[in-house]
Scaffold this motif. Sequence first.
Motif, PDB file in Angstrom:
ATOM      1  N   VAL A 284      71.670  33.999  -8.665  1.00  0.00           N
ATOM      2  CA  VAL A 284      72.437  33.964  -9.106  1.00  0.00           C
ATOM      3  C   VAL A 284      72.979  35.925  -8.458  1.00  0.00           C
ATOM      4  O   VAL A 284      74.624  35.258  -8.349  1.00  0.00           O
ATOM      5  N   GLU A 285      72.438  36.436  -8.816  1.00  0.00           N
ATOM      6  CA  GLU A 285      72.756  37.886  -8.383  1.00  0.00           C
ATOM      7  C   GLU A 285      73.099  37.731  -7.289  1.00  0.00           C
ATOM      8  O   GLU A 285      74.164  38.081  -6.432  1.00  0.00           O
ATOM      9  N   ILE A 286      72.526  37.226  -6.005  1.00  0.00           N
ATOM     10  CA  ILE A 286      73.002  36.987  -4.178  1.00  0.00           C
ATOM     11  C   ILE A 286      74.389  36.090  -3.792  1.00  0.00           C
ATOM     12  O   ILE A 286      74.966  36.984  -3.588  1.00  0.00           O
ATOM     13  N   LEU A 287      74.198  35.136  -4.967  1.00  0.00           N
ATOM     14  CA  LEU A 287      75.369  34.200  -5.302  1.00  0.00           C
ATOM     15  C   LEU A 287      76.917  35.250  -5.646  1.00  0.00           C
ATOM     16  O   LEU A 287      77.968  34.796  -4.668  1.00  0.00           O
ATOM     17  N   HIS A 288      76.738  36.129  -5.624  1.00  0.00           N
ATOM     18  CA  HIS A 288      78.048  37.174  -6.678  1.00  0.00           C
ATOM     19  C   HIS A 288      78.022  37.834  -5.525  1.00  0.00           C
ATOM     20  O   HIS A 288      79.464  37.847  -5.566  1.00  0.00           O
ATOM     21  N   ARG A 289      77.168  38.103  -4.507  1.00  0.00           N
ATOM     22  CA  ARG A 289      77.264  38.870  -3.857  1.00  0.00           C
ATOM     23  C   ARG A 289      77.827  38.272  -2.612  1.00  0.00           C
ATOM     24  O   ARG A 289      79.413  38.877  -1.335  1.00  0.00           O
ATOM     25  N   HIS A 290      77.409  37.326  -2.078  1.00  0.00           N
ATOM     26  CA  HIS A 290      78.387  36.397  -1.390  1.00  0.00           C
ATOM     27  C   HIS A 290      79.250  35.894  -1.442  1.00  0.00           C
ATOM     28  O   HIS A 290      80.767  35.875  -0.513  1.00  0.00           O
ATOM     29  N   CYS A 291      80.098  35.590  -3.054  1.00  0.00           N
ATOM     30  CA  CYS A 291      81.287  35.215  -3.666  1.00  0.00           C
ATOM     31  C   CYS A 291      82.299  36.676  -3.239  1.00  0.00           C
ATOM     32  O   CYS A 291      83.511  36.413  -2.707  1.00  0.00           O
ATOM     33  N   ALA A 292      81.890  37.861  -3.184  1.00  0.00           N
ATOM     34  CA  ALA A 292      82.153  38.455  -2.731  1.00  0.00           C
ATOM     35  C   ALA A 292      82.829  39.623  -1.369  1.00  0.00           C
ATOM     36  O   ALA A 292      83.536  39.801  -1.017  1.00  0.00           O
ATOM     37  N   GLU A 293      81.045  38.834  -0.306  1.00  0.00           N
ATOM     38  CA  GLU A 293      82.026  38.913   1.089  1.00  0.00           C
ATOM     39  C   GLU A 293      83.083  38.445   1.686  1.00  0.00           C
ATOM     40  O   GLU A 293      83.917  38.427   2.450  1.00  0.00           O
ATOM     41  N   VAL A 294      82.870  36.843   0.732  1.00  0.00           N
ATOM     42  CA  VAL A 294      84.235  35.852   1.116  1.00  0.00           C
ATOM     43  C   VAL A 294      85.732  35.808   0.625  1.00  0.00           C
ATOM     44  O   VAL A 294      86.147  35.028   0.435  1.00  0.00           O
ATOM     45  N   GLY A 295      85.753  36.601  -0.670  1.00  0.00           N
ATOM     46  CA  GLY A 295      86.791  36.689  -1.829  1.00  0.00           C
ATOM     47  C   GLY A 295      87.053  35.868  -2.844  1.00  0.00           C
ATOM     48  O   GLY A 295      87.457  35.319  -3.066  1.00  0.00           O
ATOM     49  N   ARG A 296      85.690  35.178  -2.848  1.00  0.00           N
ATOM     50  CA  ARG A 296      85.936  34.336  -4.370  1.00  0.00           C
ATOM     51  C   ARG A 296      85.419  34.925  -5.733  1.00  0.00           C
ATOM     52  O   ARG A 296      84.597  35.192  -5.327  1.00  0.00           O
ATOM     53  N   ASP A 297      86.078  34.451  -6.427  1.00  0.00           N
ATOM     54  CA  ASP A 297      85.799  34.805  -7.225  1.00  0.00           C
ATOM     55  C   ASP A 297      83.970  33.564  -8.319  1.00  0.00           C
ATOM     56  O   ASP A 297      84.690  33.177  -7.828  1.00  0.00           O
ATOM     57  N   PRO A 298      83.022  34.090  -8.086  1.00  0.00           N
ATOM     58  CA  PRO A 298      82.096  33.724  -9.000  1.00  0.00           C
ATOM     59  C   PRO A 298      82.013  32.661 -10.088  1.00  0.00           C
ATOM     60  O   PRO A 298      81.406  31.728 -10.244  1.00  0.00           O
ATOM     61  N   ALA A 299      83.373  33.286 -10.918  1.00  0.00           N
ATOM     62  CA  ALA A 299      83.492  32.298 -11.631  1.00  0.00           C
ATOM     63  C   ALA A 299      83.992  31.012 -12.156  1.00  0.00           C
ATOM     64  O   ALA A 299      83.905  30.388 -12.269  1.00  0.00           O
ATOM     65  N   GLU A 300      84.232  31.038 -10.493  1.00  0.00           N
ATOM     66  CA  GLU A 300      85.339  29.770  -9.936  1.00  0.00           C
ATOM     67  C   GLU A 300      84.063  28.554 -10.208  1.00  0.00           C
ATOM     68  O   GLU A 300      83.768  27.624  -9.592  1.00  0.00           O
ATOM     69  N   ILE A 301      82.673  28.837  -9.821  1.00  0.00           N
ATOM     70  CA  ILE A 301      81.483  28.028  -9.410  1.00  0.00           C
ATOM     71  C   ILE A 301      80.600  28.396 -10.779  1.00  0.00           C
ATOM     72  O   ILE A 301      80.222  28.824 -11.358  1.00  0.00           O
ATOM     73  N   GLU A 302      80.695  26.192 -11.074  1.00  0.00           N
ATOM     74  CA  GLU A 302      80.065  26.655 -12.524  1.00  0.00           C
ATOM     75  C   GLU A 302      78.370  26.608 -11.853  1.00  0.00           C
ATOM     76  O   GLU A 302      78.512  26.161 -10.464  1.00  0.00           O
ATOM     77  N   LEU A 303      77.345  27.408 -12.494  1.00  0.00           N
ATOM     78  CA  LEU A 303      76.190  26.791 -11.965  1.00  0.00           C
ATOM     79  C   LEU A 303      74.949  26.153 -12.881  1.00  0.00           C
ATOM     80  O   LEU A 303      75.174  25.519 -14.210  1.00  0.00           O
ATOM     81  N   SER A 304      74.857  24.875 -12.053  1.00  0.00           N
ATOM     82  CA  SER A 304      73.636  24.653 -12.554  1.00  0.00           C
ATOM     83  C   SER A 304      71.650  24.952 -12.104  1.00  0.00           C
ATOM     84  O   SER A 304      71.729  25.025 -11.155  1.00  0.00           O
ATOM     85  N   THR A 305      71.373  23.490 -13.256  1.00  0.00           N
ATOM     86  CA  THR A 305      69.613  23.794 -12.487  1.00  0.00           C
ATOM     87  C   THR A 305      69.168  22.406 -13.437  1.00  0.00           C
ATOM     88  O   THR A 305      69.569  22.312 -14.419  1.00  0.00           O
ATOM     89  N   GLY A 306      67.762  22.100 -12.775  1.00  0.00           N
ATOM     90  CA  GLY A 306      66.934  21.130 -13.361  1.00  0.00           C
ATOM     91  C   GLY A 306      66.208  22.235 -14.430  1.00  0.00           C
ATOM     92  O   GLY A 306      65.516  23.203 -14.219  1.00  0.00           O
TER      93      GLY A 306
END
Length: 263
Positions: free
Chosen positions: A191-213
């Motif tokens: 999740v921390e890495i995903l947030h960094r990628h979101c910052a790099e592409v200008g995406r609000d990470p809150a827009e992405i629902e997090l799912s796991t098995g």
Amino acid sequence: MIDRPVRIALQLQPQHLDYKAIRRTAAEAEDLGVDVIFNWDHFYPLSGDPVGLHFECWTMLGAWAEATARVEIGALVTCNSYRNPELLADMARTVDHISDGRLILGIGSGWFEKDYQEYGYEFGTAGGRLDDLAAALPRIESRLGKLNPPPTRKIPVLIGGGGERKTLRLVARHADIWHGFGDPDTVARKVEILHRHCAEVGRDPAEIELSTGVRGNPAELGGRLRELGVSLFTVGVGGPDPDLGPLRSWLAWRDAENGRTGG
């Protein structure tokens, strides 16, 4: 971060079951109150008898679209290698209409070599398959915008996988839902890495629902994952004797958690 309510999914793995049992289990899960029912996109079982009973993913989703009434449905996940991206977009749009807007378009780069070998697809490398997925996602998005009639809604795109350099960057660019794997410490790092990628592409990470098995006791695991922002929890079940006992436990936890938080 958006405080999303907890949702529970069943991954009904279409292995070692005849179709009547698959249909019956899906109906029971919907009656129990599950939020999403997923299958998977493979041609052979992943466990047990390697040539045991098995059924194809997307024709099954078309049947589920008619056989269910409330739950969202989708693949966890579609293998990008098996279908032309434009065709996949059209298939998704069609199932979206059949289901009155209940499809989740789950997709990943593919990994099960036996499927590729037996059905004549080039397996290549993991990096090459991820590059193919990166090229396919804009084509899928473009075709969905051209179809007549268009989808009934913006079909949610779920990307499955935990690759930190390529996969999570694709999630940041294209996904509405990210499905990952692992214990809470692993999920926290991803999740921390995903947030960094979101910052790099200008995406609000809150827009992405997090799912796991998930497996095991929700009282022990659910809260820890919830603190990380996970809101979609998927319980897997397959044949020959599908046991929905664990699903019932997670549904009870969902109801208590949502009641506690007002979700």
